[in-house]
Design a protein around this motif. Structure first.
Motif, PDB file in Angstrom:
ATOM      1  N   ARG A 277      33.823  47.590  50.252  1.00  0.00           N
ATOM      2  CA  ARG A 277      34.671  46.451  49.894  1.00  0.00           C
ATOM      3  C   ARG A 277      35.990  46.591  50.633  1.00  0.00           C
ATOM      4  NH1 ARG A 277      36.510  45.729  43.738  1.00  0.00           N
ATOM      5  NH2 ARG A 277      37.833  47.514  44.179  1.00  0.00           N
TER       6      ARG A 277
ATOM      7  N   ARG B 116      42.970  43.333  31.386  1.00  0.00           N
ATOM      8  CA  ARG B 116      42.140  44.548  31.346  1.00  0.00           C
ATOM      9  C   ARG B 116      42.964  45.814  31.179  1.00  0.00           C
ATOM     10  NH1 ARG B 116      39.681  44.989  37.494  1.00  0.00           N
ATOM     11  NH2 ARG B 116      39.225  47.136  37.002  1.00  0.00           N
TER      12      ARG B 116
ATOM     13  N   GLU C 134      34.444  37.610  41.026  1.00  0.00           N
ATOM     14  CA  GLU C 134      35.264  38.177  39.943  1.00  0.00           C
ATOM     15  C   GLU C 134      36.334  37.201  39.475  1.00  0.00           C
ATOM     16  OE1 GLU C 134      36.971  41.893  41.318  1.00  0.00           O
ATOM     17  OE2 GLU C 134      37.290  41.084  43.313  1.00  0.00           O
TER      18      GLU C 134
ATOM     19  N   ASP D  92      37.089  42.199  36.402  1.00  0.00           N
ATOM     20  CA  ASP D  92      38.051  41.115  36.589  1.00  0.00           C
ATOM     21  C   ASP D  92      37.493  39.787  36.097  1.00  0.00           C
ATOM     22  OD1 ASP D  92      40.481  42.165  37.608  1.00  0.00           O
ATOM     23  OD2 ASP D  92      39.409  42.718  39.427  1.00  0.00           O
TER      24      ASP D  92
ATOM     25  N   ASP E  55      41.412  46.327  48.097  1.00  0.00           N
ATOM     26  CA  ASP E  55      41.740  45.562  46.885  1.00  0.00           C
ATOM     27  C   ASP E  55      43.015  46.151  46.278  1.00  0.00           C
ATOM     28  OD1 ASP E  55      41.656  43.937  44.662  1.00  0.00           O
ATOM     29  OD2 ASP E  55      39.993  44.961  43.703  1.00  0.00           O
TER      30      ASP E  55
ATOM     31  N   MET F  80      32.777  39.437  46.332  1.00  0.00           N
ATOM     32  CA  MET F  80      32.796  39.727  44.907  1.00  0.00           C
ATOM     33  C   MET F  80      32.856  38.393  44.174  1.00  0.00           C
ATOM     34  SD  MET F  80      33.490  43.191  44.472  1.00  0.00           S
ATOM     35  CE  MET F  80      34.203  43.250  42.845  1.00  0.00           C
TER      36      MET F  80
ATOM     37  N   ARG G 176      47.211  39.853  45.773  1.00  0.00           N
ATOM     38  CA  ARG G 176      46.430  41.084  45.754  1.00  0.00           C
ATOM     39  C   ARG G 176      45.168  40.883  46.592  1.00  0.00           C
ATOM     40  NH1 ARG G 176      43.082  41.889  40.113  1.00  0.00           N
ATOM     41  NH2 ARG G 176      41.950  43.250  41.537  1.00  0.00           N
TER      42      ARG G 176
HETATM   43 MG    MG Z   1      37.995  43.622  40.554  1.00  0.00          MG
END
Ligand code: MG
Ligand code: PEP
Length: 552
Positions: free
Chosen positions: A331, A464, A430, A454, A334, A428, A357
Motif C-alpha cells: 500500500r 477509532r 475505507e 477506517d 498512508d 482500499m 492524509r
Molecule cells: Mg485505513
C-alpha cells in the motif's frame, strides 16, 4: 496480588516484570541564573553528552539499518556544533542571565521557524531535526530524557498510551506484553501489537503507577487482566492456560501447507498484514498465501527523513524476494491521522482523520508519490507485486493516480529500467464514498481491499482512536456488512476481486459471513491465519449462505 482490568487487543499470556514507560515531556521552566559561567558550562556538558549519545546512535543504526539511514545522527551531531546555533544559546544565557533549558528552547524555535519558512523541501525538513536535537539537550539538562527500555530482561511495558512512532522504535525482543491506559482496538499501536503477536491490553485503568515498576506480573490477554505480584493459585492457573495455548498452537501448525478451502470447495486466500520486513518470518511461519497489506508508511515512520528511492527499493525488493513469487500487496504511504511523521511538516489540522492524509498527501505532493512508485516499479521484477492506494473517495483520484503511474512507467522506460508488466493495481475501500461508487472504481482496478478500520470509523462517525466510544463503534454493524456485500457484488460484476485487510478480517465470528458474501481474500495479522484456516475447513457455505445473506 493486585488485579487490573483492561480490554484485550491481542490474546496470549505473558509472565514477566512490569516496566513503566513514561514519555518525556520536558516542561521548560524559565529561570534567571546568578552565575552565568556556571550555566554556560552546564550547557556545554549537556551538549557534549548529546553529541556522544548521537555518536552511539549512529553506530547502532549503521549496523541495523545501513549507512543512509544512520547518517541522520551525524547530521544531528553537526547541528549541535553549528556556530550560529551555539552562539544564539550562549548569548541568551550570558546576556539575559537565563537558564540553559530556556536558551535552548528559544533558539530551537527561532531556527525551526527559519527552516520551516524555506522553499526548499529538504531545508524545510530540517526544522524537525533542530527540534529533535534541541529536545535531546533539554532532556539531558532537565534529567527527563526519553527513556529507552533499559531492562536487562524482556519486560511487560505499561504506559499511558503509545504512539506508533514510539512502538516501532522498541526492540521487539525486549517486550513480553503491552498494557496501556488509553488506546483503542483499531489504533495502530494495537495493530502493531497484533503484528508482533504479543499479548496487549488497552483501556487498563490505573496501570501507570510507579510502585508497580519492576514487580512480577502476569498479563492474561484472553481475559483482559493483569495480575501484579500474582498469588500461587493464579500463577498455577495461568501456567496451565499457557500450556493449553501452546498445545492448540501445535495443532494449528499442522495446517501449514493445507489449502484454505471450505467443505463444499469454496476457496479463500488467507494472507498477512505486515509493517516491516522483519515481520516476514512470522508470515512464512504461519503459512500465509501472500501479503495482503504491507503498510509502507512504516518505512517512513522508522526513518528520520524522507526515505530515498534507493532505500525504499531495497525494502520492497527484500519483501518481494523473500515471498518468493507469492503476491505482495504494497500500500502506498498512508501518513496522517495518528501516523504522524515530523519531517513531513504537515500543518496542524482540527480533524486530521478527515484531513490531508494518505493519497491526499501523495496527490498534493506528487514528487513524494513518484519516488515511492519508482521504487515499487523497480522492485517489481523481484516477485509478484500488487500496489494499492489508500483513502480513496472519488473517481478523479484514481484517474489522476493512473496518470502519475503512467508517467513513472514512461520515465523508467526512457531510462532503460526494467519493471514487471503484470503489476495488479487496486485501492482500499475505507471510505463510505468508495464503497458506494465501487461499481465505478472497479472499472479501473484489478482488486479492492476493504479497510474496515477506517470504513467503520467513517461510516459510524466513531473515532477509532477514542477508547470511550465503546458501543457506538459496533464493528458488526449491519451498515458495514451491507457495504462489504455491496462492494463484493459491484467488484465481481466487473471482474475485480475483493479482500478485507482491516482488523475485522480476523474476526472469526464473521468468517462464515465473509465466505457467504464471497470475499476472495482475508489479510490478517500472521498469527490469525491458521485459526481462520481451521474455521474455513470446517465450514459448508452452501448450507448457510442463503440465511446469512437474508439477514444482512
Ligand atoms: Mg485505513
Ligand atoms: C483500515 O483502515 O482498515 C486499514 C487496513 O488501514 P489502516 O488500519 O492502516 O488505517
Amino acid at each position: 496480588m493486585i488485579t487490573l482490568n483492561g480490554k484485550t487487543v491481542c490474546a496470549g499470556i505473558a509472565f514477566g516484570k512490569i516496566y513503566i514507560y513514561s514519555r518525556s515531556e520536558s516542561k521548560i521552566i524559565r529561570r534567571h541564573v546568578d552565575d552565568v559561567n556556571d550555566e554556560l558550562s552546564r550547557f556545554e556538558s549537556a551538549r557534549q553528552q548529546a553529541y556522544d549519545e548521537l555518536g552511539n546512535l549512529y553506530e547502532k543504526a549503521l549496523s541495523e539499518v545501513g549507512e543512509e539511514n544512520a547518517m541522520i545522527f551525524q547530521i544531528h551531531q553537526m547541528m549541535i556544533e553549528d556556530d550560529d546555533y551555539l552562539e544564539s544559546i550562549k548569548n541568551i544565557i550570558a546576556d539575559q542571565s537565563l537558564n540553559a533549558e530556556t536558551a535552548v528552547a528559544q533558539t530551537c524555535d527561532t531556527f525551526a521557524d527559519m527552516f520551516a519558512s524555506m522553499d526548499d523541501s529538504y531545508m524545510k525538513a530540517r526544522a524537525a531535526d533542530v527540534r529533535d536535537v534541541s529536545e535531546r539537550i533539554i532532556g539531558i539538562l532537565s534529567g527527563s530524557s526519553k527513556k529507552a527500555i533499559s531492562a536487562d530482561e524482556p519486560v511487560i511495558i505499561v504506559a499511558d498510551d503509545l504512539a506508533p512512532s514510539e512502538t516501532v522504535q522498541f526492540d521487539k525482543s525486549a517486550i513480553l506484553a503491552f498494557v496501556t491506559e488509553g488506546g483503542s482496538a483499531s489504533s495502530h499501536t494495537s495493530i502493531l501489537a497484533r503484528m508482533m503477536n504479543i499479548p496487549a491490553l488497552i483501556g487498563t485503568a490505573n496501570a501507570v503507577n510507579e510502585e508497580y515498576n519492576g514487580k512480577p506480573a502476569i498479563v492474561d490477554g484472553f481475559n483482559g487482566k493483569v495480575y501484579i505480584e500474582p498469588d500461587e493459585e493464579t500463577t498455577e492457573k495461568m501456567n496451565k492456560r499457557a500450556d493449553e495455548v501452546k498445545r492448540q498452537r501445535e495443532m494449528l501448525l499442522k495446517l501449514r501447507g493445507v489449502k484454505s478451502v471450505t467443505k463444499d470447495g469454496q476457496k479463500i486466500e488467507l494472507c498477512a498484514n505486515i509493517g516491516n520486513v522483519s515481520d516476514i518470518g512470522s508470515v512464512l511461519n504461519n503459512d500465509a498465501e501472500g501479503i495482503g497489506l504491507f503498510r509502507s508508511e512504516f518505512v517512513y515512520l522508522e526513518s528520520h527523513d524522507y526515505p530515498s528511492e534507493d532505500v525504499q527499493f531495497g525494502v520492497y525488493k527484500e519483501v518481494l524476494s523473500k515471498m518468493a513469487g507469492k503476491r505482495v500487496i504494497i500500500r502506498t504511504l498512508d501518513i496522517g491521522a495518528d501516523k504522524q511523521v515530523d519531517y513531513f511538516n504537515m500543518p496542524k489540522e482540527e480533524n486530521p482523520a478527515m484531513g490531508i492524509r494518505a493519497i491526499r498527501i501523495c496527490l498534493q505532493r506528487p514528487e513524494i508519490f513518484k519516488t515511492q512508485l519508482r521504487a515499487l516499479y523497480r522492485a517489481s521484477i523481484f516477485g509478484k507485486l500488487a500496489i494499492m492506494f489508500p483513502m480513496i473517495a472519488s473517481e478523479w483520484e484514481i484517474v489522476k493516480i493512473l496518470e502519475i503511474v503512467d508517467e513513472v512507467k514512461s520515465e523508467l522506460e526512457s531510462e532503460g529500467i526494467k519493471y514487471s508488466k503484470n503489476i495488479e493495481l487496486g485501492c482500499m475501500i475505507e471510505t463510505p464514498a468508495a464503497a458506494v461508487i465501487s461499481d465505478i472504481l472497479a472499472k479501473y482496478l484489478d482488486f479492492f481491499s476493504i479497510g474496515t478500520n477506517d470504513l467503520t470509523q467513517y461510516t459510524l462517525a466513531a473515532d477509532r482512536q477514542n477508547p470511550e466510544i465503546g458501543p457506538f463503534c459496533d464493528t458488526h454493524h449491519r451498515a458495514i456488512l451491507r457495504l462489504i456485500n455491496m462492494v463484493v457484488k459491484n467488484a465481481h460484476a466487473n471482474n475485480t476481486w475483493v479482500g478485507i485487510c482491516g482488523e475485522l478480517g480476523a474476526d472469526m465470528e464473521l468468517t462464515e459471513t465473509f465466505l457467504s458474501i464471497g470475499v476472495d481474500e482475508l489479510s490478517v495479522t500472521p498469527s490469525a491465519i491458521l485459526p481462520i484456516r481451521q474455521k474455513v475447513l470446517d465450514t459448508d457455505v452452501s448450507s448457510i449462505r442463503e440465511k446469512i445473506i437474508a439477514e444482512l
